[in-house]
Scaffold this motif. Structure first.
Motif, PDB file in Angstrom:
ATOM      1  N   VAL A   1     -36.188 -67.612 -73.992  1.00 35.13           N
ATOM      2  CA  VAL A   1     -37.646 -67.605 -74.039  1.00 35.13           C
ATOM      3  C   VAL A   1     -37.997 -67.450 -75.510  1.00 35.13           C
ATOM      4  O   VAL A   1     -37.470 -66.552 -76.181  1.00 35.13           O
ATOM      5  CB  VAL A   1     -38.235 -66.449 -73.210  1.00 35.13           C
ATOM      6  CG1 VAL A   1     -39.751 -66.397 -73.358  1.00 35.13           C
ATOM      7  CG2 VAL A   1     -37.847 -66.592 -71.747  1.00 35.13           C
TER       8      VAL A   1
ATOM      9  N   ASN B   1     -40.281 -66.848 -79.068  1.00 38.49           N
ATOM     10  CA  ASN B   1     -41.049 -65.689 -79.514  1.00 38.49           C
ATOM     11  C   ASN B   1     -42.474 -65.661 -79.002  1.00 38.49           C
ATOM     12  O   ASN B   1     -43.053 -64.587 -78.839  1.00 38.49           O
ATOM     13  CB  ASN B   1     -41.057 -65.610 -81.046  1.00 38.49           C
ATOM     14  CG  ASN B   1     -39.694 -65.291 -81.599  1.00 38.49           C
ATOM     15  OD1 ASN B   1     -38.851 -64.710 -80.915  1.00 38.49           O
ATOM     16  ND2 ASN B   1     -39.455 -65.673 -82.847  1.00 38.49           N
ATOM     17  N   ASP B   2     -43.075 -66.826 -78.753  1.00 40.08           N
ATOM     18  CA  ASP B   2     -44.454 -66.826 -78.265  1.00 40.08           C
ATOM     19  C   ASP B   2     -44.545 -66.435 -76.795  1.00 40.08           C
ATOM     20  O   ASP B   2     -45.616 -66.142 -76.290  1.00 40.08           O
ATOM     21  CB  ASP B   2     -45.144 -68.166 -78.522  1.00 40.08           C
ATOM     22  CG  ASP B   2     -44.684 -69.299 -77.608  1.00 40.08           C
ATOM     23  OD1 ASP B   2     -43.744 -69.092 -76.796  1.00 40.08           O
ATOM     24  OD2 ASP B   2     -45.249 -70.393 -77.707  1.00 40.08           O
ATOM     25  N   GLY B   3     -43.388 -66.412 -76.104  1.00 46.17           N
ATOM     26  CA  GLY B   3     -43.363 -66.020 -74.704  1.00 46.17           C
ATOM     27  C   GLY B   3     -43.958 -67.055 -73.766  1.00 46.17           C
ATOM     28  O   GLY B   3     -44.128 -66.796 -72.584  1.00 46.17           O
ATOM     29  N   ALA B   4     -44.265 -68.241 -74.283  1.00 45.40           N
ATOM     30  CA  ALA B   4     -44.891 -69.271 -73.452  1.00 45.40           C
ATOM     31  C   ALA B   4     -44.047 -70.534 -73.346  1.00 45.40           C
ATOM     32  O   ALA B   4     -44.469 -71.506 -72.738  1.00 45.40           O
ATOM     33  CB  ALA B   4     -46.267 -69.615 -74.023  1.00 45.40           C
TER      34      ALA B   4
ATOM     35  N   GLY C   1     -34.523 -63.094 -76.793  1.00 48.50           N
ATOM     36  CA  GLY C   1     -35.176 -63.837 -75.723  1.00 48.50           C
ATOM     37  C   GLY C   1     -34.227 -64.423 -74.708  1.00 48.50           C
ATOM     38  O   GLY C   1     -34.597 -65.302 -73.938  1.00 48.50           O
TER      39      GLY C   1
ATOM     40  N   LEU D   1     -45.450 -69.153 -68.789  1.00 48.62           N
ATOM     41  CA  LEU D   1     -44.164 -69.774 -68.469  1.00 48.62           C
ATOM     42  C   LEU D   1     -44.270 -70.638 -67.209  1.00 48.62           C
ATOM     43  O   LEU D   1     -43.605 -71.673 -67.112  1.00 48.62           O
ATOM     44  CB  LEU D   1     -43.077 -68.718 -68.318  1.00 48.62           C
ATOM     45  CG  LEU D   1     -42.677 -68.026 -69.616  1.00 48.62           C
ATOM     46  CD1 LEU D   1     -41.709 -66.891 -69.333  1.00 48.62           C
ATOM     47  CD2 LEU D   1     -42.089 -69.011 -70.612  1.00 48.62           C
TER      48      LEU D   1
ATOM     49  N   PHE E   1     -39.738 -71.989 -72.975  1.00 45.07           N
ATOM     50  CA  PHE E   1     -38.368 -71.597 -72.684  1.00 45.07           C
ATOM     51  C   PHE E   1     -37.485 -72.831 -72.655  1.00 45.07           C
ATOM     52  O   PHE E   1     -37.971 -73.959 -72.538  1.00 45.07           O
ATOM     53  CB  PHE E   1     -38.267 -70.829 -71.362  1.00 45.07           C
ATOM     54  CG  PHE E   1     -38.525 -71.663 -70.136  1.00 45.07           C
ATOM     55  CD1 PHE E   1     -37.471 -72.215 -69.426  1.00 45.07           C
ATOM     56  CD2 PHE E   1     -39.816 -71.898 -69.695  1.00 45.07           C
ATOM     57  CE1 PHE E   1     -37.707 -72.987 -68.291  1.00 45.07           C
ATOM     58  CE2 PHE E   1     -40.067 -72.669 -68.570  1.00 45.07           C
ATOM     59  CZ  PHE E   1     -39.002 -73.214 -67.857  1.00 45.07           C
TER      60      PHE E   1
ATOM     61  N   GLN F   1     -41.748 -58.296 -72.157  1.00 45.41           N
ATOM     62  CA  GLN F   1     -41.882 -59.270 -71.082  1.00 45.41           C
ATOM     63  C   GLN F   1     -42.816 -60.395 -71.532  1.00 45.41           C
ATOM     64  O   GLN F   1     -43.864 -60.149 -72.104  1.00 45.41           O
ATOM     65  CB  GLN F   1     -42.436 -58.600 -69.816  1.00 45.41           C
ATOM     66  CG  GLN F   1     -41.457 -57.629 -69.198  1.00 45.41           C
ATOM     67  CD  GLN F   1     -40.153 -58.321 -68.796  1.00 45.41           C
ATOM     68  OE1 GLN F   1     -40.153 -59.277 -68.049  1.00 45.41           O
ATOM     69  NE2 GLN F   1     -39.034 -57.832 -69.322  1.00 45.41           N
ATOM     70  N   PRO F   2     -42.405 -61.626 -71.287  1.00 45.02           N
ATOM     71  CA  PRO F   2     -43.243 -62.754 -71.689  1.00 45.02           C
ATOM     72  C   PRO F   2     -44.437 -62.906 -70.756  1.00 45.02           C
ATOM     73  O   PRO F   2     -44.533 -62.247 -69.727  1.00 45.02           O
ATOM     74  CB  PRO F   2     -42.294 -63.943 -71.564  1.00 45.02           C
ATOM     75  CG  PRO F   2     -41.347 -63.526 -70.501  1.00 45.02           C
ATOM     76  CD  PRO F   2     -41.172 -62.044 -70.646  1.00 45.02           C
ATOM     77  N   ASP F   3     -45.295 -63.805 -71.114  1.00 42.63           N
ATOM     78  CA  ASP F   3     -46.472 -64.137 -70.313  1.00 42.63           C
ATOM     79  C   ASP F   3     -46.016 -65.041 -69.158  1.00 42.63           C
ATOM     80  O   ASP F   3     -45.759 -66.229 -69.352  1.00 42.63           O
ATOM     81  CB  ASP F   3     -47.495 -64.838 -71.200  1.00 42.63           C
ATOM     82  CG  ASP F   3     -48.766 -65.197 -70.475  1.00 42.63           C
ATOM     83  OD1 ASP F   3     -48.780 -65.247 -69.219  1.00 42.63           O
ATOM     84  OD2 ASP F   3     -49.770 -65.447 -71.166  1.00 42.63           O
TER      85      ASP F   3
END
Length: 186
Positions: free
Chosen positions: A91, A93-96, A63, A27, A98, A21-23
């Motif tokens: 999304v 790879n850094d999850g921040a 992602g 996001l 999209f 799960q991303p941050d």
């Protein structure tokens, strides 16, 4: 589904099926940044089905997600998705950061070009990643037979599975393989 924008009537959600799960806070912040656009050069007619593209993106992209939106978010200029109930998105790879798929009308034609709008610190690269995947689908798979799908029991070790995208489920491994469409010049 995590909400990136919460006001009633203007909600924006991002549904991720599997994986880390991303941050969500990152996001949410990403959504407030200036968008970056990337265009694929791939066009579609008004009545042309794009479900093959949707399946391709869902089965090859790390992602992968679906962006949902209420009309108020679009009217406020926050986002501009193709489908309110689920527009393909990535999304990174850094999850921040999209990106999500968009369309723009080609002047004087009944055709639209696929593109991507990215948000966050890596908005441009993730938007380009999405348009690169759209171009890959167009070049190698559009109009082709679609993926080969195998369902194999989870008792088979992952090291013994055939090549392809593996989607692990409770009782099966789903393996999707996209063969290149036959060349029209052979």
């Amino acid at each position: 589904m995590p909400l990136l924008h919460e006001p009633d009537g203007a909600q924006v959600g991002l549904r991720l099926e599997d994986g880390p799960q991303p941050d969500i806070e990152a996001l949410r912040t990403a959504l407030t940044t200036d968008p970056a656009e990337s265009w694929s050069g791939v066009t579609v007619g008004a009545e042309e089905a794009t479900d093959g593209l949707d399946l391709f993106l869902a089965s090859v992209a790390d992602g992968w997600a679906l962006l949902t939106a209420q009309r108020g978010a679009i009217q406020a200029g926050l986002i501009r998705p193709i489908v309110l109930t689920g527009t393909p998105a990535l999304v990174d790879n850094d999850g921040a950061s999209f990106a999500y798929r968009v369309l723009r009308k080609i002047s004087g034609q009944e055709r639209w070009e696929f593109g991507a709008v990215g948000h966050g610190p890596h908005a441009t690269p993730v938007a380009r990643q999405l348009t690169d995947l759209i171009s890959r689908w167009d070049r190698n798979h559009r109009g082709g037979p679609g993926p080969h799908i195998e369902l194999l029991p989870t008792s088979i070790p992952t090291t013994d599975l055939p090549p392809g995208r593996v989607v692990p489920k409770r009782h099966t491994h789903t393996v999707l393989t996209w063969d290149r469409r036959p060349s029209s010049d052979t």
